[in-house]
Scaffold this active site. Structure first.
Site, PDB file in Angstrom:
ATOM      1  N   LYS A   1       6.520  -1.995   1.775  1.00 35.64           N
ATOM      2  CA  LYS A   1       5.365  -1.411   2.486  1.00 35.64           C
ATOM      3  C   LYS A   1       4.163  -2.351   2.365  1.00 35.64           C
ATOM      4  CE  LYS A   1       3.388   3.182   3.252  1.00 35.64           C
ATOM      5  NZ  LYS A   1       3.524   3.146   4.700  1.00 35.64           N
TER       6      LYS A   1
ATOM      7  N   GLU B   1      12.143   2.595  14.068  1.00 34.96           N
ATOM      8  CA  GLU B   1      11.293   3.700  13.584  1.00 34.96           C
ATOM      9  C   GLU B   1      10.045   3.770  14.456  1.00 34.96           C
ATOM     10  OE1 GLU B   1      10.075   2.873   9.506  1.00 34.96           O
ATOM     11  OE2 GLU B   1      10.082   0.723   9.918  1.00 34.96           O
TER      12      GLU B   1
ATOM     13  N   TYR C   1       0.830  -1.210   0.000  1.00 32.37           N
ATOM     14  CA  TYR C   1       0.000   0.000   0.000  1.00 32.37           C
ATOM     15  C   TYR C   1       0.858   1.250   0.000  1.00 32.37           C
ATOM     16  CZ  TYR C   1       0.938   0.973   4.961  1.00 32.37           C
ATOM     17  OH  TYR C   1       1.545   1.275   6.149  1.00 32.37           O
TER      18      TYR C   1
HETATM   19  N1  PDD Z   1       3.030   5.068   7.279  1.00 32.21           N
HETATM   20  N2  PDD Z   1       7.719   3.973   8.807  1.00 32.21           N
HETATM   21  C1  PDD Z   1       6.596   3.230   8.810  1.00 32.21           C
HETATM   22  C2  PDD Z   1       6.624   1.906   9.503  1.00 32.21           C
HETATM   23  C3  PDD Z   1       5.429   3.698   8.181  1.00 32.21           C
HETATM   24  O1  PDD Z   1       4.318   2.940   8.195  1.00 32.21           O
HETATM   25  C4  PDD Z   1       5.450   4.967   7.559  1.00 32.21           C
HETATM   26  C5  PDD Z   1       4.253   5.519   6.847  1.00 32.21           C
HETATM   27  C6  PDD Z   1       6.637   5.725   7.597  1.00 32.21           C
HETATM   28  C7  PDD Z   1       6.732   7.075   6.965  1.00 32.21           C
HETATM   29  O2  PDD Z   1       6.763   6.984   5.565  1.00 32.21           O
HETATM   30  P1  PDD Z   1       6.264   8.175   4.619  1.00 32.21           P
HETATM   31  O3  PDD Z   1       6.997   9.396   5.047  1.00 32.21           O
HETATM   32  O4  PDD Z   1       6.660   7.735   3.278  1.00 32.21           O
HETATM   33  O5  PDD Z   1       4.795   8.287   4.819  1.00 32.21           O
HETATM   34  C8  PDD Z   1       7.750   5.173   8.207  1.00 32.21           C
HETATM   35  C9  PDD Z   1       1.823   5.425   6.577  1.00 32.21           C
HETATM   36  C10 PDD Z   1       1.594   6.887   6.486  1.00 32.21           C
HETATM   37  C11 PDD Z   1       0.649   4.647   7.158  1.00 32.21           C
HETATM   38  O6  PDD Z   1       0.824   3.463   7.335  1.00 32.21           O
HETATM   39  O7  PDD Z   1      -0.428   5.211   7.365  1.00 32.21           O
END
Ligand code: PDD
Length: 286
Positions: free
Chosen positions: A150, A182, A36
């Site tokens: 992801k 993270e 996703y």
């Molecule tokens: N999550 N690390 C994890 C584990 C994440 O799920 C996300 C993003 C990020 C940040 O990535 P980005 O800057 O590309 O959004 C880091 C999304 C927003 C979610 O699951 O809703």
């Protein structure tokens, strides 16, 4: 007041959400066999979407799932959903699963991916949490080892977030071998006592955040010293400032880690400056 009907996208169709459906044999549902993306939207415009679509393509590639349509077609659908739902600030969600098939660990050769998309409205510019700053607890990182992909397998993150909430906190930072990997849905940053910005280097241990990348570029342009290296929980608790980055938070100040106040317990000046700069740049399109 006119109630708007929420329009979503499923496999070629734009439908009211209540009429949208997917097979119970979808492999995303049965095996978490799906990837996703979440792209933020400000004033009806997608932020850094090319980078999100590029990462979507990389995630699919890593799992050997075919891209069901071109990336530009996906963007066209995202834009139509923004228009149909009159979305100004919020996010657009895209999910692609391997497809539908009889439940079996192995999938058939001929399988067609399922693609779903929807929008969610969200206050991204000035959510109360960004003004107050988030309280964070650390939790063991029990996820699988390919966090750079992801996937929709988000149970460990959901449980960590729920535990944080139970403890009166806003989020969990995940920890492996004493080092922060993270946040549960964000990348984690600290500002050290010496004023250096520190975030974990990219590897299979973390998601390569799109917001992370933009923030690193802002920091470098602002002459901030940056180090991409793992930091320990102790280092994080002793930091001058801390924040988390992600598409649904942008730059979220962290003011407490494991009940230990960060700085003076308010969002730090460097964090606030980066947040403001990020929103300015996002408004102009990054
Ligand atoms: N999550 N690390 C994890 C584990 C994440 O799920 C996300 C993003 C990020 C940040 O990535 P980005 O800057 O590309 O959004 C880091 C999304 C927003 C979610 O699951 O809703």
């Amino acid at each position: 007041m006119k109630q708007m009907m929420r329009i979503v996208y499923v496999n070629g169709h734009f439908l009211p959400a209540r009429q949208a459906s997917i097979s119970i044999f979808d492999r995303g549902l049965l095996f978490g066999d799906a990837v996703y993306e979440v792209t933020a939207c400000l004033d009806g415009r997608l932020i850094d979407n090319a980078a999100h679509l590029e990462r979507l393509s990389r995630s699919l590639d890593a799992l050997g799932i075919d891209l069901p349509m071109s990336l530009s077609r996906i963007e066209t659908i995202q834009c139509r959903l923004i228009a149909d739902n009159e979305l100004t600030d919020g996010i657009v969600y895209v999910q692609i699963s391997r497809g539908t098939g009889e439940r079996d660990f192995l999938w058939p050769e001929a399988i067609t991916p399922n693609i779903i998309m929807f929008t969610q409205s969200k206050n991204l510019r000035s959510p109360p949490l960004a003004d107050r700053g988030a309280r964070v607890v650390t939790a063991p990182d029990i996820r699988w080892k390919r966090r750079d992909i992801k996937t929709t397998g988000l149970l460990a993150q959901s449980l960590a977030k729920a535990k944080a909430k139970e403890m009166g906190c806003d989020d969990a930072w995940l920890v492996e071998s004493g080092y922060v990997t993270e946040g549960s849905s964000t990348n984690a940053f600290i500002v050290t006592a010496a004023g250096k910005l520190k975030t974990r280097a990219l590897s299979e241990d973390i998601l390569s955040g799109i917001t992370r990348r933009a923030v690193l570029s802002i920091a470098t342009r602002s002459q901030l010293e940056v180090e991409e290296a793992a930091f320990s929980v102790d280092e994080a608790m002793a930091a001058k400032e801390a924040f988390a980055t992600g598409s649904s938070y942008f730059v979220l100040p962290v003011v407490e880690i494991n009940s230990s106040q960060i700085g003076d317990g308010k969002p730090g000046p460097i964090t606030n400056q980066i947040r403001q700069r990020y929103i300015e740049l996002a408004s102009l399109t990054l």
